[in-house]
Design a protein around this motif. Structure first.
Motif, PDB file in Angstrom:
ATOM      1  N   LYS A  70       0.836  -1.194   0.000  1.00  0.00           N
ATOM      2  CA  LYS A  70       0.000   0.000   0.000  1.00  0.00           C
ATOM      3  C   LYS A  70       0.874   1.247   0.000  1.00  0.00           C
ATOM      4  CE  LYS A  70      -2.126   1.746   3.784  1.00  0.00           C
ATOM      5  NZ  LYS A  70      -3.076   1.856   4.891  1.00  0.00           N
ATOM      6  N   ILE A  71       0.490   2.242  -0.800  1.00  0.00           N
ATOM      7  CA  ILE A  71       1.149   3.541  -0.761  1.00  0.00           C
ATOM      8  C   ILE A  71       0.064   4.587  -0.559  1.00  0.00           C
ATOM      9  CG2 ILE A  71       1.124   3.801  -3.271  1.00  0.00           C
ATOM     10  CD1 ILE A  71       3.789   5.329  -2.959  1.00  0.00           C
ATOM     11  N   LYS A  72       0.356   5.569   0.280  1.00  0.00           N
ATOM     12  CA  LYS A  72      -0.617   6.598   0.629  1.00  0.00           C
ATOM     13  C   LYS A  72       0.064   7.947   0.476  1.00  0.00           C
ATOM     14  CE  LYS A  72      -3.358   7.995   4.645  1.00  0.00           C
ATOM     15  NZ  LYS A  72      -3.684   7.659   6.042  1.00  0.00           N
ATOM     16  N   PHE A  73      -0.590   8.864  -0.263  1.00  0.00           N
ATOM     17  CA  PHE A  73      -0.021  10.202  -0.398  1.00  0.00           C
ATOM     18  C   PHE A  73      -1.116  11.213  -0.676  1.00  0.00           C
ATOM     19  CE2 PHE A  73       0.260   8.255  -4.587  1.00  0.00           C
ATOM     20  CZ  PHE A  73      -0.207   9.235  -5.446  1.00  0.00           C
ATOM     21  N   ALA A  74      -0.779  12.472  -0.448  1.00  0.00           N
ATOM     22  CA  ALA A  74      -1.698  13.570  -0.721  1.00  0.00           C
ATOM     23  C   ALA A  74      -1.285  14.235  -2.024  1.00  0.00           C
ATOM     24  CB  ALA A  74      -1.660  14.579   0.416  1.00  0.00           C
ATOM     25  N   HIS A  75      -2.272  14.489  -2.885  1.00  0.00           N
ATOM     26  CA  HIS A  75      -2.018  15.148  -4.166  1.00  0.00           C
ATOM     27  C   HIS A  75      -3.163  16.122  -4.426  1.00  0.00           C
ATOM     28  CE1 HIS A  75      -2.111  15.447  -8.620  1.00  0.00           C
ATOM     29  NE2 HIS A  75      -0.831  15.645  -8.416  1.00  0.00           N
ATOM     30  N   ASP A  76      -2.831  17.387  -4.619  1.00  0.00           N
ATOM     31  CA  ASP A  76      -3.835  18.436  -4.843  1.00  0.00           C
ATOM     32  C   ASP A  76      -4.924  18.435  -3.780  1.00  0.00           C
ATOM     33  OD1 ASP A  76      -2.556  19.418  -7.086  1.00  0.00           O
ATOM     34  OD2 ASP A  76      -3.734  18.204  -8.478  1.00  0.00           O
ATOM     35  N   GLY A  77      -4.529  18.238  -2.544  1.00  0.00           N
ATOM     36  CA  GLY A  77      -5.468  18.289  -1.439  1.00  0.00           C
ATOM     37  C   GLY A  77      -6.328  17.047  -1.267  1.00  0.00           C
ATOM     38  N   LYS A  78      -6.089  16.018  -2.072  1.00  0.00           N
ATOM     39  CA  LYS A  78      -6.862  14.780  -1.978  1.00  0.00           C
ATOM     40  C   LYS A  78      -5.952  13.634  -1.580  1.00  0.00           C
ATOM     41  CE  LYS A  78     -10.015  16.331  -5.518  1.00  0.00           C
ATOM     42  NZ  LYS A  78     -10.462  16.154  -6.887  1.00  0.00           N
ATOM     43  N   MET A  79      -6.492  12.734  -0.759  1.00  0.00           N
ATOM     44  CA  MET A  79      -5.727  11.574  -0.323  1.00  0.00           C
ATOM     45  C   MET A  79      -5.827  10.490  -1.388  1.00  0.00           C
ATOM     46  SD  MET A  79      -3.737  10.481   2.004  1.00  0.00           S
ATOM     47  CE  MET A  79      -3.971  11.837   3.107  1.00  0.00           C
ATOM     48  N   VAL A  80      -4.693   9.912  -1.750  1.00  0.00           N
ATOM     49  CA  VAL A  80      -4.645   8.839  -2.747  1.00  0.00           C
ATOM     50  C   VAL A  80      -4.094   7.598  -2.062  1.00  0.00           C
ATOM     51  CG1 VAL A  80      -3.689   8.092  -4.956  1.00  0.00           C
ATOM     52  CG2 VAL A  80      -4.228  10.505  -4.602  1.00  0.00           C
ATOM     53  N   LEU A  81      -4.809   6.492  -2.171  1.00  0.00           N
ATOM     54  CA  LEU A  81      -4.365   5.203  -1.647  1.00  0.00           C
ATOM     55  C   LEU A  81      -4.258   4.242  -2.815  1.00  0.00           C
ATOM     56  CD1 LEU A  81      -6.754   4.942   1.392  1.00  0.00           C
ATOM     57  CD2 LEU A  81      -4.298   5.230   1.495  1.00  0.00           C
ATOM     58  N   ILE A  82      -3.131   3.556  -2.915  1.00  0.00           N
ATOM     59  CA  ILE A  82      -2.913   2.598  -3.993  1.00  0.00           C
ATOM     60  C   ILE A  82      -2.550   1.269  -3.355  1.00  0.00           C
ATOM     61  CG2 ILE A  82      -1.527   2.041  -6.008  1.00  0.00           C
ATOM     62  CD1 ILE A  82      -1.080   5.103  -6.288  1.00  0.00           C
ATOM     63  N   TYR A  83      -3.291   0.228  -3.715  1.00  0.00           N
ATOM     64  CA  TYR A  83      -3.060  -1.108  -3.175  1.00  0.00           C
ATOM     65  C   TYR A  83      -2.585  -2.045  -4.279  1.00  0.00           C
ATOM     66  CZ  TYR A  83      -5.644   0.257   1.005  1.00  0.00           C
ATOM     67  OH  TYR A  83      -6.051   0.874   2.160  1.00  0.00           O
ATOM     68  N   ASN A  84      -1.612  -2.867  -3.968  1.00  0.00           N
ATOM     69  CA  ASN A  84      -1.166  -3.966  -4.827  1.00  0.00           C
ATOM     70  C   ASN A  84      -0.832  -3.549  -6.263  1.00  0.00           C
ATOM     71  OD1 ASN A  84      -1.481  -5.862  -2.722  1.00  0.00           O
ATOM     72  ND2 ASN A  84      -3.666  -5.956  -3.153  1.00  0.00           N
ATOM     73  N   MET A  85      -0.155  -2.440  -6.426  1.00  0.00           N
ATOM     74  CA  MET A  85       0.262  -1.967  -7.744  1.00  0.00           C
ATOM     75  C   MET A  85       1.742  -1.613  -7.677  1.00  0.00           C
ATOM     76  SD  MET A  85      -2.540  -1.835  -9.658  1.00  0.00           S
ATOM     77  CE  MET A  85      -2.452  -0.605 -10.920  1.00  0.00           C
ATOM     78  N   GLY A  86       2.404  -1.691  -8.825  1.00  0.00           N
ATOM     79  CA  GLY A  86       3.780  -1.224  -8.903  1.00  0.00           C
ATOM     80  C   GLY A  86       3.781   0.296  -8.946  1.00  0.00           C
ATOM     81  N   VAL A  87       4.606   0.923  -8.119  1.00  0.00           N
ATOM     82  CA  VAL A  87       4.632   2.385  -8.035  1.00  0.00           C
ATOM     83  C   VAL A  87       6.080   2.848  -8.084  1.00  0.00           C
ATOM     84  CG1 VAL A  87       4.052   4.377  -6.605  1.00  0.00           C
ATOM     85  CG2 VAL A  87       2.547   2.404  -6.632  1.00  0.00           C
ATOM     86  N   LEU A  88       6.333   3.863  -8.921  1.00  0.00           N
ATOM     87  CA  LEU A  88       7.652   4.491  -9.009  1.00  0.00           C
ATOM     88  C   LEU A  88       7.505   5.928  -8.552  1.00  0.00           C
ATOM     89  CD1 LEU A  88      10.631   4.487  -9.940  1.00  0.00           C
ATOM     90  CD2 LEU A  88       9.789   5.219 -12.176  1.00  0.00           C
ATOM     91  N   VAL A  89       8.280   6.320  -7.538  1.00  0.00           N
ATOM     92  CA  VAL A  89       8.244   7.685  -7.023  1.00  0.00           C
ATOM     93  C   VAL A  89       9.583   8.327  -7.341  1.00  0.00           C
ATOM     94  CG1 VAL A  89       7.992   9.119  -4.973  1.00  0.00           C
ATOM     95  CG2 VAL A  89       6.708   6.983  -5.149  1.00  0.00           C
ATOM     96  N   GLU A  90       9.540   9.454  -8.071  1.00  0.00           N
ATOM     97  CA  GLU A  90      10.764  10.162  -8.437  1.00  0.00           C
ATOM     98  C   GLU A  90      10.670  11.605  -7.966  1.00  0.00           C
ATOM     99  OE1 GLU A  90      12.004   9.033 -12.741  1.00  0.00           O
ATOM    100  OE2 GLU A  90       9.802   9.111 -12.664  1.00  0.00           O
ATOM    101  N   GLU A  91      11.766  12.107  -7.425  1.00  0.00           N
ATOM    102  CA  GLU A  91      11.841  13.521  -7.107  1.00  0.00           C
ATOM    103  C   GLU A  91      12.231  14.239  -8.397  1.00  0.00           C
ATOM    104  OE1 GLU A  91      14.278  16.579  -4.227  1.00  0.00           O
ATOM    105  OE2 GLU A  91      14.377  14.456  -3.814  1.00  0.00           O
ATOM    106  N   VAL A  92      11.518  15.293  -8.731  1.00  0.00           N
ATOM    107  CA  VAL A  92      11.779  16.026  -9.973  1.00  0.00           C
ATOM    108  C   VAL A  92      12.114  17.473  -9.665  1.00  0.00           C
ATOM    109  CG1 VAL A  92      10.340  14.538 -11.403  1.00  0.00           C
ATOM    110  CG2 VAL A  92       9.332  16.516 -10.329  1.00  0.00           C
ATOM    111  N   GLU A  93      12.803  18.089 -10.592  1.00  0.00           N
ATOM    112  CA  GLU A  93      13.110  19.514 -10.467  1.00  0.00           C
ATOM    113  C   GLU A  93      11.844  20.304 -10.712  1.00  0.00           C
ATOM    114  OE1 GLU A  93      16.059  20.876  -9.590  1.00  0.00           O
ATOM    115  OE2 GLU A  93      16.783  18.825  -9.301  1.00  0.00           O
ATOM    116  N   LYS A  94      11.680  21.370  -9.947  1.00  0.00           N
ATOM    117  CA  LYS A  94      10.506  22.207 -10.111  1.00  0.00           C
ATOM    118  C   LYS A  94      10.553  22.890 -11.470  1.00  0.00           C
ATOM    119  CE  LYS A  94       7.671  25.216  -7.393  1.00  0.00           C
ATOM    120  NZ  LYS A  94       7.511  25.880  -6.139  1.00  0.00           N
ATOM    121  N   GLU A  95       9.432  22.839 -12.181  1.00  0.00           N
ATOM    122  CA  GLU A  95       9.378  23.407 -13.533  1.00  0.00           C
ATOM    123  C   GLU A  95       9.115  24.876 -13.517  1.00  0.00           C
ATOM    124  OE1 GLU A  95       6.418  21.089 -15.483  1.00  0.00           O
ATOM    125  OE2 GLU A  95       7.641  19.296 -15.434  1.00  0.00           O
TER     126      GLU A  95
END
Length: 95
Positions: A70-95
């Motif tokens: 399980k991965i849990k994160f906030a995006h645009d003020g909404k909570m996102v929960l992802i179960y049993n999926m492959g997830v890649l998290v990358e830090e990116v430079e601000k555009e």
């Protein structure tokens, strides 16, 4: 001669120790920034066949969970929960 060798050894040990502490300190700063402000990140969710399903990008704060499926994160003020999926998290430079 012996004092020069001792002095050089002491200097070398100090540099090595401070170098290791510096990286640990930088990780601590990133952890603090991630927890309180969020980091500019790209989160890509993949299907079981390896195809990208959805991508989230922005200032994202990822909350650690006790489960590996399980991965849990906030995006645009909404909570996102992802179960049993492959997830890649990358830090990116601000555009």
């Amino acid at each position: 001669m012996t004092s020069r060798i001792s002095l050089f050894t002491l200097f070398l040990c100090t540099v090595v120790l401070l170098g290791g502490c510096s990286q640990k300190f930088q990780r601590g700063v990133k952890d603090f920034q991630s927890k309180w402000v969020g980091l500019e990140r790209r989160v890509t969710v993949y299907s079981s066949s390896g195809e990208p399903v959805r991508t989230y990008q922005g200032r994202i704060d990822i909350e650690p969970t006790e489960y590996g499926n399980k991965i849990k994160f906030a995006h645009d003020g909404k909570m996102v929960l992802i179960y049993n999926m492959g997830v890649l998290v990358e830090e990116v430079e601000k555009e």
